[in-house]
Motif scaffolding. Structure first.
Motif, PDB file in Angstrom:
ATOM      1  N   ASP A 115       0.907  -1.043   0.178  1.00  0.00           N
ATOM      2  CA  ASP A 115       0.127  -0.015  -0.067  1.00  0.00           C
ATOM      3  C   ASP A 115       0.800   1.406   0.179  1.00  0.00           C
ATOM      4  O   ASP A 115       2.037   1.074   0.728  1.00  0.00           O
ATOM      5  CB  ASP A 115      -0.883   0.067   1.219  1.00  0.00           C
ATOM      6  N   PRO A 116       0.554   2.149  -0.530  1.00  0.00           N
ATOM      7  CA  PRO A 116       1.053   3.640  -0.447  1.00  0.00           C
ATOM      8  C   PRO A 116       1.223   4.019   1.194  1.00  0.00           C
ATOM      9  O   PRO A 116       0.328   3.686   1.821  1.00  0.00           O
ATOM     10  CB  PRO A 116       0.284   4.720  -1.436  1.00  0.00           C
ATOM     11  N   THR A 117       2.137   4.846   1.293  1.00  0.00           N
ATOM     12  CA  THR A 117       2.316   5.358   2.801  1.00  0.00           C
ATOM     13  C   THR A 117       1.500   6.518   2.771  1.00  0.00           C
ATOM     14  O   THR A 117       0.690   6.917   1.806  1.00  0.00           O
ATOM     15  CB  THR A 117       3.916   6.068   2.770  1.00  0.00           C
ATOM     16  N   GLU A 118       1.067   7.065   4.194  1.00  0.00           N
ATOM     17  CA  GLU A 118       0.102   7.626   4.286  1.00  0.00           C
ATOM     18  C   GLU A 118       0.036   9.036   3.732  1.00  0.00           C
ATOM     19  O   GLU A 118      -0.927   9.650   3.525  1.00  0.00           O
ATOM     20  CB  GLU A 118      -0.085   8.039   5.904  1.00  0.00           C
ATOM     21  N   ASN A 119       1.400   9.518   3.176  1.00  0.00           N
ATOM     22  CA  ASN A 119       1.305  10.823   2.218  1.00  0.00           C
ATOM     23  C   ASN A 119       2.724  10.759   1.595  1.00  0.00           C
ATOM     24  O   ASN A 119       3.529   9.948   1.784  1.00  0.00           O
ATOM     25  CB  ASN A 119       0.977  12.147   3.218  1.00  0.00           C
ATOM     26  N   THR A 138       4.303  -0.709   3.195  1.00  0.00           N
ATOM     27  CA  THR A 138       3.834   0.351   2.650  1.00  0.00           C
ATOM     28  C   THR A 138       5.084   0.932   1.778  1.00  0.00           C
ATOM     29  O   THR A 138       6.231   0.819   2.031  1.00  0.00           O
ATOM     30  CB  THR A 138       3.477   1.495   3.486  1.00  0.00           C
ATOM     31  N   PHE A 139       4.786   1.726   0.831  1.00  0.00           N
ATOM     32  CA  PHE A 139       5.881   2.251  -0.335  1.00  0.00           C
ATOM     33  C   PHE A 139       5.750   3.777  -0.309  1.00  0.00           C
ATOM     34  O   PHE A 139       4.684   4.152  -0.182  1.00  0.00           O
ATOM     35  CB  PHE A 139       6.085   1.492  -1.691  1.00  0.00           C
ATOM     36  N   VAL A 163       7.502   4.809  -6.268  1.00  0.00           N
ATOM     37  CA  VAL A 163       6.788   4.613  -7.308  1.00  0.00           C
ATOM     38  C   VAL A 163       7.440   5.369  -8.429  1.00  0.00           C
ATOM     39  O   VAL A 163       7.516   4.780  -9.531  1.00  0.00           O
ATOM     40  CB  VAL A 163       5.412   5.455  -7.084  1.00  0.00           C
ATOM     41  N   LEU A 164       8.003   6.390  -8.276  1.00  0.00           N
ATOM     42  CA  LEU A 164       8.945   6.990  -9.366  1.00  0.00           C
ATOM     43  C   LEU A 164       9.849   6.281 -10.025  1.00  0.00           C
ATOM     44  O   LEU A 164      10.305   6.300 -11.022  1.00  0.00           O
ATOM     45  CB  LEU A 164       9.326   8.584  -8.806  1.00  0.00           C
ATOM     46  N   GLU A 165      10.517   5.561  -8.876  1.00  0.00           N
ATOM     47  CA  GLU A 165      11.831   4.641  -9.577  1.00  0.00           C
ATOM     48  C   GLU A 165      11.095   3.763 -10.516  1.00  0.00           C
ATOM     49  O   GLU A 165      11.536   3.157 -11.590  1.00  0.00           O
ATOM     50  CB  GLU A 165      12.567   4.026  -8.382  1.00  0.00           C
ATOM     51  N   PHE A 172      -1.119   9.940  -5.424  1.00  0.00           N
ATOM     52  CA  PHE A 172      -0.194   9.661  -4.660  1.00  0.00           C
ATOM     53  C   PHE A 172       1.169   9.842  -5.719  1.00  0.00           C
ATOM     54  O   PHE A 172       0.948   9.657  -6.862  1.00  0.00           O
ATOM     55  CB  PHE A 172      -0.011   8.175  -4.170  1.00  0.00           C
ATOM     56  N   ALA A 173       2.202  10.134  -4.817  1.00  0.00           N
ATOM     57  CA  ALA A 173       3.557  10.234  -5.810  1.00  0.00           C
ATOM     58  C   ALA A 173       3.513  11.202  -6.894  1.00  0.00           C
ATOM     59  O   ALA A 173       3.901  10.909  -7.924  1.00  0.00           O
ATOM     60  CB  ALA A 173       3.976   8.961  -6.331  1.00  0.00           C
ATOM     61  N   HIS A 174       2.907  12.630  -6.388  1.00  0.00           N
ATOM     62  CA  HIS A 174       2.899  13.555  -7.419  1.00  0.00           C
ATOM     63  C   HIS A 174       2.023  13.263  -8.567  1.00  0.00           C
ATOM     64  O   HIS A 174       2.311  13.698  -9.750  1.00  0.00           O
ATOM     65  CB  HIS A 174       4.383  14.196  -7.923  1.00  0.00           C
ATOM     66  N   GLY A 175       1.008  12.473  -8.400  1.00  0.00           N
ATOM     67  CA  GLY A 175       0.090  12.052  -9.583  1.00  0.00           C
ATOM     68  C   GLY A 175       0.444  10.670 -10.407  1.00  0.00           C
ATOM     69  O   GLY A 175      -0.142  10.434 -11.498  1.00  0.00           O
ATOM     70  N   HIS A 176       1.447  10.245 -10.138  1.00  0.00           N
ATOM     71  CA  HIS A 176       1.996   8.968 -10.743  1.00  0.00           C
ATOM     72  C   HIS A 176       1.257   7.808 -10.461  1.00  0.00           C
ATOM     73  O   HIS A 176       1.322   6.763 -11.121  1.00  0.00           O
ATOM     74  CB  HIS A 176       3.664   8.874 -10.586  1.00  0.00           C
ATOM     75  N   LEU A 177       0.791   7.785  -9.368  1.00  0.00           N
ATOM     76  CA  LEU A 177       0.054   6.457  -8.852  1.00  0.00           C
ATOM     77  C   LEU A 177      -1.317   7.028  -8.525  1.00  0.00           C
ATOM     78  O   LEU A 177      -1.819   8.131  -7.919  1.00  0.00           O
ATOM     79  CB  LEU A 177       0.704   6.144  -7.700  1.00  0.00           C
ATOM     80  N   ILE A 178      -2.353   6.124  -8.960  1.00  0.00           N
ATOM     81  CA  ILE A 178      -3.754   6.554  -8.451  1.00  0.00           C
ATOM     82  C   ILE A 178      -4.578   5.305  -8.191  1.00  0.00           C
ATOM     83  O   ILE A 178      -4.481   4.408  -8.551  1.00  0.00           O
ATOM     84  CB  ILE A 178      -4.768   6.850  -9.859  1.00  0.00           C
TER      85      ILE A 178
END
Length: 157
Positions: free
Chosen positions: A16-20, A37-38, A43-45, A69-75
């Motif tokens: 799961d993504p981290t909280e922010n 969590t990642f 994500v960017l890598e 998430f990740a500046h819009g690279h993950l939804i």
């Protein structure tokens, strides 16, 4: 100008993504042992290493139906409204436009039937699906049909 979609399957139940976006790296996940969590850096890598611009994931209930998430690279998207009758979350479908413009289409949960206020027409409008489902025959179980089903019926096929 074209784009390609690369379907990829990862073991989504473990990550799961981290909280922010400010929490980077891999961390233990509160959902259970051996889960992680990642952070946005991961994500960017991953996007860079796999020549991706966007990752769309599901199977995690989010209150607004989707989260970036990740500046819009993950939804993260979730299409079920009011998950398990308790979450009161919105659901969403994503429409991909030209040049990968993502347009969320939100569906908000209906209020519980007992709390509907207003005219009798409103009650009829909000219960039409329940009335329709009550008239449908039950869905047969997988495998052999119960003995009471006629072997010439479509349920047997």
């Amino acid at each position: 100008m074209g784009f390609s979609i690369k379907p990829m399957t990862l073991c989504a139940d473990l990550f799961d993504p981290t909280e922010n976006d400010s929490v980077e790296g891999l961390r233990p996940n509160a959902h259970g042992p051996s889960l992680v969590t990642f952070g946005p850096d991961r994500v960017l890598e991953f996007c860079k290493n796999n020549d991706l611009q966007l990752i769309i994931r599901a199977h995690e209930c989010v209150m607004d139906g989707f989260e970036r998430f990740a500046h819009g690279h993950l939804i993260t998207l979730f299409s079920a409204t009011n998950y398990c009758g308790t979450a009161n979350n919105a659901g969403v479908i994503l429409v991909l436009g030209r040049d990968l413009i993502v347009i969320p289409k939100l569906r908000h949960p209906l209020p519980p039937l007992g709390s509907l206020a207003g005219s009798p027409e409103r009650l009829v409008e909000d219960t039409w699906m329940q009335d329709l489902n009550a008239q449908r025959p039950p869905t047969p179980t997988r495998g052999c049909p119960p003995p009471s089903i006629d072997h010439g019926s479509l349920s047997w096929i």
